[in-house]
Design a protein around this motif. Structure first.
Motif, short mmCIF file in Angstrom:
data_model
loop_
_atom_site.label_atom_id
_atom_site.label_comp_id
_atom_site.label_asym_id
_atom_site.label_seq_id
_atom_site.Cartn_x
_atom_site.Cartn_y
_atom_site.Cartn_z
N THR A 251 -37.77 -34.76 90.99
CA THR A 251 -37.11 -33.79 91.95
C THR A 251 -36.92 -32.50 91.15
O THR A 251 -36.08 -31.65 91.55
N ASN B 296 -32.43 -32.62 87.59
CA ASN B 296 -32.56 -33.84 87.01
C ASN B 296 -33.66 -33.97 86.41
O ASN B 296 -34.92 -33.41 86.69
N THR C 185 -27.56 -39.16 84.47
CA THR C 185 -26.45 -40.18 84.81
C THR C 185 -25.93 -40.85 83.65
O THR C 185 -24.71 -41.00 83.49
N THR D 4 -32.73 -31.58 94.21
CA THR D 4 -32.31 -32.37 92.93
C THR D 4 -30.86 -32.83 92.65
O THR D 4 -30.57 -33.78 92.10
N ARG E 95 -34.01 -48.99 91.94
CA ARG E 95 -33.59 -48.15 91.36
C ARG E 95 -32.15 -48.34 91.06
O ARG E 95 -31.60 -47.96 89.96
N LYS E 96 -31.52 -48.78 91.99
CA LYS E 96 -30.25 -49.18 91.85
C LYS E 96 -29.74 -50.04 90.80
O LYS E 96 -28.75 -49.94 90.02
N SER F 68 -36.37 -35.94 86.69
CA SER F 68 -36.96 -36.81 87.40
C SER F 68 -38.00 -35.97 88.22
O SER F 68 -38.03 -34.79 88.07
N GLU G 12 -26.26 -38.80 94.40
CA GLU G 12 -26.69 -40.31 94.81
C GLU G 12 -26.38 -41.23 93.51
O GLU G 12 -25.84 -42.22 93.54
N GLU G 13 -26.94 -40.70 92.54
CA GLU G 13 -26.95 -41.59 90.93
C GLU G 13 -25.53 -41.63 90.89
O GLU G 13 -25.01 -42.85 90.40
N LYS H 257 -28.97 -33.34 94.99
CA LYS H 257 -28.61 -34.49 95.82
C LYS H 257 -28.60 -35.71 95.25
O LYS H 257 -28.13 -37.13 95.40
N GLU H 258 -29.89 -36.02 94.69
CA GLU H 258 -30.37 -37.15 93.95
C GLU H 258 -29.51 -37.55 92.84
O GLU H 258 -28.97 -38.66 92.71
#
Ligand code: NAI
Length: 328
Positions: free
Chosen positions: A192, A188, A137, A312, A100-101, A190, A318-319, A314-315
């Motif tokens: 989530t 997001n 993102t 969502t 993913r990263k 996604s 992180e992104e 939080k995700e």
């Protein structure tokens, strides 16, 4: 006659591009009296450029009265030159064994490069949607790279999620999709995401009371809307394309032409409303008028919703933390 509007579309030879360009050229996005010039960006590789040529031949063969011109290019500075509308569809898909990263960083490079070009050459009244994933993102990166444009110019596509949420609720309540109002999908694009029916009405009746089945809502509906993209891939062997293109048209048409008070979900830059930190690109309920979007304010957030919205977020955080070195 109206002057043509320059519409930049990236990833123009991809599957969403193929479902999107013909509808823009036929007037479904900006209106049946608005000529357009399509400025299409593809990768420089021979295969991509040849495929783009083929798409342009087909556009030509449609003899669209509103198609006032076409440019096919691999140079973002050409594609975004004087663009008032931009649909950023092209992105790097996740390859086998790709984390993913890695996907995030590969795409960050693309959207940093395009953001710079937009900053330099796009029209100052640009309206931009990012479709390519991770859409929120990628929009955040583009917004933070193209600093000379207002942050409100940059949005991400949550409309497919919004449309899916409406359709599933209409089916469940045996209503027509046009009966469903005030849908919201927070967060997001996604799994989530949080499709929130608490404010929705179906033919004027409150949706939660009409459904009257919290277990269905929490255990079936929310995951079904969130995982719909995966279900399409499973069934079709390819990711959703026509429905994604349709959602992009809906998003841009509504932003340009207005929603007459109706709510639509857009990924937009947060002003701090609803406890979402300023500067995040987050799915929010919006109304559009006069070519501007505005977040619907003052909705009550209960404990269940708070938890979902923070999850969502939080995700997304992180992104963002994975790419923020690129624009900090
Ligand atoms: P696709 O792989 O068929 O097409 C993508 C096209 O973009 C390819 O032709 C590729 O050559 C081109 N491309 C890649 N990098 C580029 C760059 N730097 N500049 C210009 N062109 C570039 O993929 P598809 O199905 O059209 O999907 C496109 C994106 O949309 C994907 O990232 C997908 O995950 C995303 N998507 C987002 C949705 C949403 O709701 N936000 C829904 C469905 C798809």
């Amino acid at each position: 006659a109206k002057a043509p509007v320059r519409v930049a579309v990236t990833g123009a030879a991809g599957q969403i591009g193929y479902a999107l360009l013909f509808r823009i050229a036929s007037g479904e996005m900006l209106g049946k009296d608005q000529p357009v010039i399509l400025q299409m960006l593809e990768l420089p590789m021979d295969k991509a450029q040849a495929a783009l040529k083929g798409v342009m031949m087909e556009l030509e063969d449609c003899a669209f009265p509103l198609l006032a011109g076409m440019i096919g290019t691999s140079d973002p500075r050409v594609a975004f030159k004087d663009a008032q509308q931009a649909l950023l569809v092209g992105a790097k898909p996740r390859g086998p064994g790709m984390e993913r990263k890695d996907l995030l960083l590969e795409n960050a490079k693309i959207f940093t490069e395009q953001g710079k070009a937009i900053d330099e050459v796009a029209a100052r009244d640009l309206k931009l949607i990012v479709v390519g994933n991770p859409a929120n993102t990628n929009a955040l990166i583009t917004m933070n790279t193209a600093k000379s444009l207002p942050q409100t110019a940059f949005t991400s596509m949550m409309r497919l999620d919004h449309n899916r949420a409406i359709s599933q609720l209409a089916t469940r309540t045996q209503a027509s999709v046009t009966d469903v109002k005030n849908m919201v999908v927070w967060g997001n694009h996604s799994p989530t995401m949080y499709p929130d029916i608490r404010f929705a009405t179906v033919a004027g009746k409150a949706a939660p009371a009409l459904v009257n089945d919290e277990a269905w809502y929490k255990n079936e509906y929310i995951p079904k809307v969130g995982k719909r993209g995966a279900a399409i891939i499973e069934a079709r062997g390819l990711s959703s394309a026509a429905s994604a293109a349709n959602a992009a048209i809906d998003h841009m048409r509504d932003w340009n032409m207005g929603t007459n008070g109706a709510w639509v979900t857009m990924g937009v830059v947060s002003d701090g409303s609803y406890g979402i930190p300023e500067g995040m690109i987050y799915g929010m309920p919006c109304t559009c008028s006069g070519g501007k979007w505005e977040v619907v304010k003052g909705l009550e957030i209960d404990a269940f919703s708070r938890e979902k919205m923070d999850f969502t977020l939080k995700e997304l955080t992180e992104e963002r933390d994975g790419v923020k070195h690129l624009f900090a």
